[in-house]
Design a protein around this motif. Structure first.
Motif, PDB file in Angstrom:
ATOM      1  N   ARG A   6       0.851  -1.181   0.000  1.00 12.07           N
ATOM      2  CA  ARG A   6       0.000   0.000   0.000  1.00 12.07           C
ATOM      3  C   ARG A   6       0.886   1.230   0.000  1.00 12.07           C
ATOM      4  N   LYS A   7       0.402   2.294  -0.590  1.00  9.65           N
ATOM      5  CA  LYS A   7       1.088   3.580  -0.572  1.00  9.65           C
ATOM      6  C   LYS A   7       0.378   4.496   0.400  1.00  9.65           C
ATOM      7  N   LYS A   8       0.984   5.660   0.656  1.00  7.61           N
ATOM      8  CA  LYS A   8       0.381   6.634   1.546  1.00  7.61           C
ATOM      9  C   LYS A   8      -1.053   6.937   1.100  1.00  7.61           C
ATOM     10  N   ASN A   9      -1.946   7.015   2.073  1.00 13.46           N
ATOM     11  CA  ASN A   9      -3.383   7.277   1.890  1.00 13.46           C
ATOM     12  C   ASN A   9      -4.157   6.125   1.261  1.00 13.46           C
ATOM     13  N   GLU A  10      -3.505   5.012   0.992  1.00 17.72           N
ATOM     14  CA  GLU A  10      -4.224   3.835   0.527  1.00 17.72           C
ATOM     15  C   GLU A  10      -4.640   3.023   1.752  1.00 17.72           C
ATOM     16  N   SER A  11      -5.645   2.163   1.564  1.00 13.09           N
ATOM     17  CA  SER A  11      -6.172   1.444   2.717  1.00 13.09           C
ATOM     18  C   SER A  11      -6.522   0.012   2.371  1.00 13.09           C
ATOM     19  N   ILE A  12      -6.837  -0.744   3.410  1.00 21.22           N
ATOM     20  CA  ILE A  12      -7.413  -2.073   3.258  1.00 21.22           C
ATOM     21  C   ILE A  12      -8.649  -2.117   4.150  1.00 21.22           C
ATOM     22  N   VAL A  13      -9.579  -2.978   3.811  1.00 26.95           N
ATOM     23  CA  VAL A  13     -10.804  -3.125   4.588  1.00 26.95           C
ATOM     24  C   VAL A  13     -10.902  -4.569   5.061  1.00 26.95           C
ATOM     25  N   ILE A  14     -11.255  -4.740   6.327  1.00 26.87           N
ATOM     26  CA  ILE A  14     -11.407  -6.058   6.923  1.00 26.87           C
ATOM     27  C   ILE A  14     -12.858  -6.200   7.387  1.00 26.87           C
ATOM     28  N   ASN A  15     -13.513  -7.233   6.911  1.00 22.55           N
ATOM     29  CA  ASN A  15     -14.860  -7.579   7.373  1.00 22.55           C
ATOM     30  C   ASN A  15     -15.863  -6.433   7.227  1.00 22.55           C
ATOM     31  N   VAL A  21      -5.542   2.402   7.240  1.00 25.20           N
ATOM     32  CA  VAL A  21      -5.063   3.404   6.275  1.00 25.20           C
ATOM     33  C   VAL A  21      -3.592   3.689   6.528  1.00 25.20           C
ATOM     34  N   VAL A  22      -2.799   3.753   5.480  1.00 25.74           N
ATOM     35  CA  VAL A  22      -1.410   4.183   5.595  1.00 25.74           C
ATOM     36  C   VAL A  22      -1.434   5.703   5.692  1.00 25.74           C
ATOM     37  N   VAL A  23      -1.101   6.215   6.872  1.00 29.75           N
ATOM     38  CA  VAL A  23      -1.168   7.657   7.118  1.00 29.75           C
ATOM     39  C   VAL A  23       0.125   8.340   6.698  1.00 29.75           C
ATOM     40  N   GLU A  24       1.253   7.691   6.988  1.00 27.45           N
ATOM     41  CA  GLU A  24       2.545   8.327   6.711  1.00 27.45           C
ATOM     42  C   GLU A  24       3.620   7.263   6.600  1.00 27.45           C
ATOM     43  N   ILE A  25       4.583   7.506   5.729  1.00 30.66           N
ATOM     44  CA  ILE A  25       5.758   6.650   5.607  1.00 30.66           C
ATOM     45  C   ILE A  25       6.961   7.547   5.779  1.00 30.66           C
ATOM     46  N   ARG A  26       7.764   7.271   6.803  1.00 36.44           N
ATOM     47  CA  ARG A  26       8.931   8.104   7.079  1.00 36.44           C
ATOM     48  C   ARG A  26      10.105   7.177   7.391  1.00 36.44           C
ATOM     49  N   GLY A  27      11.043   7.082   6.452  1.00 41.62           N
ATOM     50  CA  GLY A  27      12.181   6.177   6.650  1.00 41.62           C
ATOM     51  C   GLY A  27      11.697   4.743   6.736  1.00 41.62           C
ATOM     52  N   ASP A  28      12.056   4.076   7.830  1.00 43.46           N
ATOM     53  CA  ASP A  28      11.654   2.681   7.992  1.00 43.46           C
ATOM     54  C   ASP A  28      10.407   2.527   8.865  1.00 43.46           C
ATOM     55  N   LYS A  29       9.688   3.631   9.102  1.00 40.38           N
ATOM     56  CA  LYS A  29       8.468   3.583   9.909  1.00 40.38           C
ATOM     57  C   LYS A  29       7.245   3.905   9.067  1.00 40.38           C
ATOM     58  N   VAL A  30       6.181   3.168   9.343  1.00 40.01           N
ATOM     59  CA  VAL A  30       4.903   3.390   8.680  1.00 40.01           C
ATOM     60  C   VAL A  30       3.884   3.714   9.762  1.00 40.01           C
ATOM     61  N   ARG A  31       3.154   4.810   9.601  1.00 40.50           N
ATOM     62  CA  ARG A  31       2.073   5.156  10.538  1.00 40.50           C
ATOM     63  C   ARG A  31       0.768   4.687   9.920  1.00 40.50           C
ATOM     64  N   LEU A  32       0.019   3.918  10.705  1.00 38.61           N
ATOM     65  CA  LEU A  32      -1.250   3.376  10.247  1.00 38.61           C
ATOM     66  C   LEU A  32      -2.388   3.972  11.048  1.00 38.61           C
ATOM     67  N   GLY A  33      -3.490   4.213  10.393  1.00 43.22           N
ATOM     68  CA  GLY A  33      -4.710   4.622  11.074  1.00 43.22           C
ATOM     69  C   GLY A  33      -5.678   3.454  11.035  1.00 43.22           C
ATOM     70  N   VAL A  34      -6.399   3.243  12.126  1.00 44.18           N
ATOM     71  CA  VAL A  34      -7.361   2.148  12.209  1.00 44.18           C
ATOM     72  C   VAL A  34      -8.732   2.722  12.533  1.00 44.18           C
ATOM     73  N   GLU A  35      -9.690   2.450  11.678  1.00 43.64           N
ATOM     74  CA  GLU A  35     -11.078   2.812  11.935  1.00 43.64           C
ATOM     75  C   GLU A  35     -11.835   1.515  12.167  1.00 43.64           C
ATOM     76  N   ALA A  36     -12.396   1.374  13.379  1.00 46.16           N
ATOM     77  CA  ALA A  36     -13.123   0.155  13.727  1.00 46.16           C
ATOM     78  C   ALA A  36     -14.277   0.511  14.651  1.00 46.16           C
ATOM     79  N   PRO A  37     -15.294  -0.321  14.700  1.00 46.73           N
ATOM     80  CA  PRO A  37     -16.382  -0.078  15.642  1.00 46.73           C
ATOM     81  C   PRO A  37     -15.853  -0.048  17.075  1.00 46.73           C
ATOM     82  N   ARG A  38     -16.523   0.706  17.938  1.00 44.79           N
ATOM     83  CA  ARG A  38     -16.073   0.849  19.326  1.00 44.79           C
ATOM     84  C   ARG A  38     -15.946  -0.482  20.053  1.00 44.79           C
TER      85      ARG A  38
END
Length: 70
Positions: A6-15, A21-38
């Motif tokens: 995945r590239k920045k701002n691309e996502s995957i959906v589960i169930n 969502v890939v929020v940011e890629i900086r060097g060898d670190k990837v920041r991910l955002g997770v949207e899920a039900p509470r």
């Protein structure tokens, strides 16, 4: 294990209700955002492992018949 690229701002959906969502890629670190039900717990692995150890320790110190009501 499913491996995806995945590239920045691309996502995957589960169930249909969990979005990663890939929020940011900086060097060898990837920041991910997770949207899920509470009601779906989402933890970093080290936090999840600590919760499991805590639960196991609690269970080991709880008498087996503590839920019995007489």
């Amino acid at each position: 294990m499913l491996v995806l690229s995945r590239k920045k701002n691309e996502s995957i959906v589960i169930n249909n209700d969990i979005k990663i969502v890939v929020v940011e890629i900086r060097g060898d670190k990837v920041r991910l955002g997770v949207e899920a039900p509470r009601e779906v717990p989402v933890h970093r692995r080290e936090v999840y492992d600590a919760i499991q150890r805590n639960n196991e320790a609690f269970d080991a110190n709880t008498p087996a018949d503590s839920n019995d009501v007489s």
